[in-house]
Design a protein around this motif. Sequence first.
Motif, PDB file in Angstrom:
ATOM      1  N   LYS A 157       0.824  -1.206   0.000  1.00 27.34           N
ATOM      2  CA  LYS A 157       0.000   0.000   0.000  1.00 27.34           C
ATOM      3  C   LYS A 157       0.861   1.260   0.000  1.00 27.34           C
ATOM      4  CE  LYS A 157      -3.945  -2.157   2.327  1.00 27.34           C
ATOM      5  NZ  LYS A 157      -4.746  -2.207   3.572  1.00 27.34           N
ATOM      6  N   ASN A 158       1.971   1.212   0.736  1.00 24.18           N
ATOM      7  CA  ASN A 158       2.884   2.354   0.744  1.00 24.18           C
ATOM      8  C   ASN A 158       3.451   2.621  -0.651  1.00 24.18           C
ATOM      9  OD1 ASN A 158       3.545   3.701   3.402  1.00 24.18           O
ATOM     10  ND2 ASN A 158       3.613   1.565   4.031  1.00 24.18           N
ATOM     11  N   ILE A 159       3.872   1.562  -1.334  1.00 24.33           N
ATOM     12  CA  ILE A 159       4.431   1.721  -2.676  1.00 24.33           C
ATOM     13  C   ILE A 159       3.382   2.301  -3.620  1.00 24.33           C
ATOM     14  CG2 ILE A 159       5.485   0.509  -4.637  1.00 24.33           C
ATOM     15  CD1 ILE A 159       6.495  -1.603  -2.605  1.00 24.33           C
ATOM     16  N   GLU A 160       2.176   1.781  -3.541  1.00 25.98           N
ATOM     17  CA  GLU A 160       1.093   2.263  -4.398  1.00 25.98           C
ATOM     18  C   GLU A 160       0.795   3.733  -4.131  1.00 25.98           C
ATOM     19  OE1 GLU A 160      -1.407  -1.933  -4.902  1.00 25.98           O
ATOM     20  OE2 GLU A 160      -1.942  -0.500  -3.326  1.00 25.98           O
TER      21      GLU A 160
ATOM     22  N   GLY B  77      -0.508   4.726  -9.908  1.00 31.35           N
ATOM     23  CA  GLY B  77      -0.645   4.509 -11.348  1.00 31.35           C
ATOM     24  C   GLY B  77       0.416   3.617 -11.958  1.00 31.35           C
ATOM     25  N   HIS B  78       1.342   3.121 -11.156  1.00 34.45           N
ATOM     26  CA  HIS B  78       2.404   2.256 -11.680  1.00 34.45           C
ATOM     27  C   HIS B  78       2.275   0.858 -11.084  1.00 34.45           C
ATOM     28  CE1 HIS B  78       4.787   5.323 -13.769  1.00 34.45           C
ATOM     29  NE2 HIS B  78       4.493   6.134 -12.756  1.00 34.45           N
ATOM     30  N   SER B  79       2.389  -0.136 -11.941  1.00 37.80           N
ATOM     31  CA  SER B  79       2.470  -1.511 -11.452  1.00 37.80           C
ATOM     32  C   SER B  79       3.924  -1.828 -11.111  1.00 37.80           C
ATOM     33  CB  SER B  79       1.951  -2.486 -12.514  1.00 37.80           C
ATOM     34  OG  SER B  79       2.722  -2.391 -13.701  1.00 37.80           O
ATOM     35  N   PHE B  80       4.125  -2.834 -10.288  1.00 32.11           N
ATOM     36  CA  PHE B  80       5.482  -3.144  -9.842  1.00 32.11           C
ATOM     37  C   PHE B  80       5.565  -4.596  -9.425  1.00 32.11           C
ATOM     38  CE2 PHE B  80       3.010  -1.579  -6.286  1.00 32.11           C
ATOM     39  CZ  PHE B  80       3.274  -2.488  -5.280  1.00 32.11           C
ATOM     40  N   THR B  81       6.795  -5.085  -9.374  1.00 38.37           N
ATOM     41  CA  THR B  81       7.058  -6.432  -8.854  1.00 38.37           C
ATOM     42  C   THR B  81       7.853  -6.297  -7.563  1.00 38.37           C
ATOM     43  OG1 THR B  81       9.085  -6.628 -10.172  1.00 38.37           O
ATOM     44  CG2 THR B  81       7.058  -7.495 -11.133  1.00 38.37           C
ATOM     45  N   PHE B  82       7.479  -7.142  -6.604  1.00 35.56           N
ATOM     46  CA  PHE B  82       8.091  -7.086  -5.270  1.00 35.56           C
ATOM     47  C   PHE B  82       8.061  -8.499  -4.715  1.00 35.56           C
ATOM     48  CE2 PHE B  82       6.938  -6.614  -0.657  1.00 35.56           C
ATOM     49  CZ  PHE B  82       8.192  -6.260  -0.212  1.00 35.56           C
ATOM     50  N   SER B  83       9.174  -9.206  -4.831  1.00 31.46           N
ATOM     51  CA  SER B  83       9.215 -10.627  -4.473  1.00 31.46           C
ATOM     52  C   SER B  83      10.082 -10.845  -3.244  1.00 31.46           C
ATOM     53  CB  SER B  83       9.766 -11.450  -5.640  1.00 31.46           C
ATOM     54  OG  SER B  83       8.951 -11.280  -6.784  1.00 31.46           O
ATOM     55  N   LEU B  84       9.569 -11.645  -2.317  1.00 33.74           N
ATOM     56  CA  LEU B  84      10.308 -11.939  -1.093  1.00 33.74           C
ATOM     57  C   LEU B  84      11.140 -13.204  -1.265  1.00 33.74           C
ATOM     58  CD1 LEU B  84       7.589 -11.286   1.644  1.00 33.74           C
ATOM     59  CD2 LEU B  84       9.332  -9.731   0.774  1.00 33.74           C
ATOM     60  N   PRO B  85      12.243 -13.311  -0.554  1.00 32.01           N
ATOM     61  CA  PRO B  85      13.047 -14.545  -0.588  1.00 32.01           C
ATOM     62  C   PRO B  85      12.250 -15.710  -0.008  1.00 32.01           C
ATOM     63  CG  PRO B  85      14.228 -12.735   0.472  1.00 32.01           C
ATOM     64  CD  PRO B  85      12.831 -12.292   0.325  1.00 32.01           C
ATOM     65  N   ASP B  86      12.746 -16.935  -0.258  1.00 35.90           N
ATOM     66  CA  ASP B  86      12.051 -18.125   0.223  1.00 35.90           C
ATOM     67  C   ASP B  86      12.308 -18.396   1.701  1.00 35.90           C
ATOM     68  OD1 ASP B  86      10.918 -18.645  -2.256  1.00 35.90           O
ATOM     69  OD2 ASP B  86      12.613 -19.863  -2.919  1.00 35.90           O
ATOM     70  N   GLY B  87      13.478 -18.011   2.188  1.00 35.55           N
ATOM     71  CA  GLY B  87      13.772 -18.308   3.587  1.00 35.55           C
ATOM     72  C   GLY B  87      15.072 -17.699   4.036  1.00 35.55           C
TER      73      GLY B  87
END
Length: 593
Positions: free
Chosen positions: A91-94, A99-109
């Motif tokens: 929500k902060n990024i938005e 108006g911009h889409s984005f990718t934000f991926s977390l590590p597995d562990g």
Amino acid sequence: MSFIQRSKCHFGDCPTSVITTFTNPCCWCGAIFCPTHNTEAFHPCRDILNLCRTYEQKSDTVIQGIVQRAATAMYDALLTEIRQAQPDIVKNIEHLRPGHSFTFSLPDGGTEMSSQSDMHGATNYHIPISFDDGVKWLLRVRQSTNGVPPYDFQQAVTVSEVRTLQILKEKGMPVPNAWMPLIERTKASTILKEPSLSYLFCEFLSGTPVNLPKDDADSMISPGSKTRLLIREFAKSQILLSSAPFATSLIGSLTSAPVDGQVESDVVKAGPLVDFGFQHLADPPNFPGPFQTNQERYLSFIDIALSHIANQYIHQANTLDAYLWHLQLRELISNCSRLNQRPFETYIRHADAKGDHLMQEIDGKITGIIDWECAYVTTKAEAFSAPLFIYYNLESTFSENDFTPAEKVLIESYHQLGRPDMAGYIRDGKIYQRLGDIGGYWHTKFMQSDVLEVFNCDIPDSFQPPLYVGSDWRLYIYNRYRDDPNLQEIIRQTAWNEKEENRLAAKGKKKRERERKAYWALSPDQRAAKIDRERTAHYLALQKAKPTPKRFELHVKEEDSDTESEHSIAPTKWRTTLEGILSFFRGRQGRDH
């Protein structure tokens, strides 16, 4: 990151409150123990010598295993917090880039996180954020081996870093812009609630953090073409920073809470001086300042250090000498006219200039400066004195006040760039290197003469201590400050005996007293020249001897007495352990981006 805070003993259900410091938590397993449980019976890492004897060549593997398990556990816990905060992060990024889409991926562990050395350092972990228009950000999350600080503590550091980056960006400096997560300001506000995780957003900067070779043919010790280019590029960045003074006369960290991630106003405000080291208090309000002069600031740091030593938070092994050393520093600072000058404008000083704060392209050009947490505004003389990577842990000839090869190249670079004034700040800046050691205490041969040298012209006539730390020095300083309210309690705790110290110092005392009085009868310039001659003679003697011991030997000798102790340890017993320690610290001191 190491800081002083109250924590709970990690052994079972032990309810004991513990003060975390640089040596607690354990540098291998990361656990925090109270004095009762910080023993071999409950904390296996304490028995490291037995570990070496038991495992021989396997000890390195054992220690690395301990460190890896602790790092994985730490990152697993951090990842759990990030996942819990992920909806608010999104929500902060938005909100900050609508108006911009984005990718934000977390590590597995935690295992994956600990292996990503380019994404974490000692203080922060970073997660990339990629937008649809090619813009790249980083989620910069605080981490620590001894737990995340209390929220108010951490918030002060984070707000200061964001404020510093935003103002420097406005001034055209090569730094990433930064934004705070949105926090609730009023009960009626619809903005997100205060986060439990300490983080900020910042721009991604291209380039690679500078890796400083220490012992190659082209290194900070022996500067060749690449190192000279780096130092010259750094000089250019400092000249750029010198063109952007701050409109505040107070010394401290920049502060002013942003609104919606943006700077609240154009007003530059210096607040308390935030710090992740030991120059803060264990309880709120943690940070001192702001200060009108550096004298006021460093006296505050001295008082905090004396309090920590008296409370046995630091220097448990050499409590008396460390306390006496800081009492001596307090008198020297109190009489230093140079530190008592109030600035009319201030300049920014990076607080962790290890070298990896500089982003560099393949051609050697510096593209940006990162890691601005705990930066502060101060006098121009201090702001542009030598940075840490130019002098710290580099082999000089025999004194910490000698200019390192890198410092000499930096002075030369400033002259070549037409800024002899900046070269002057390097030549006259050794006092700030000695003041940077407040809170620490390392017994070296010339430590006393080094600190006396930088205060040479302002030393009171009545203050004429011995030139070397040892029995004579200990007795002199004790008698001078014996009315200090905490000193008698420290003497009781350490079981120091004044009569026994006098007995140890008796042999050769009269001769040393004549030499001491003769030294202090000299002018400041004559004293400096005499010390230089003694250092030179000592260095030449060491060069001539160049012993090659069959065993790894540690000699500890009181310079003004005949007492000497010696400990010999077979190098094979220590080699694998030392390699494990170095491996650990290389990982913990990885590059922040």
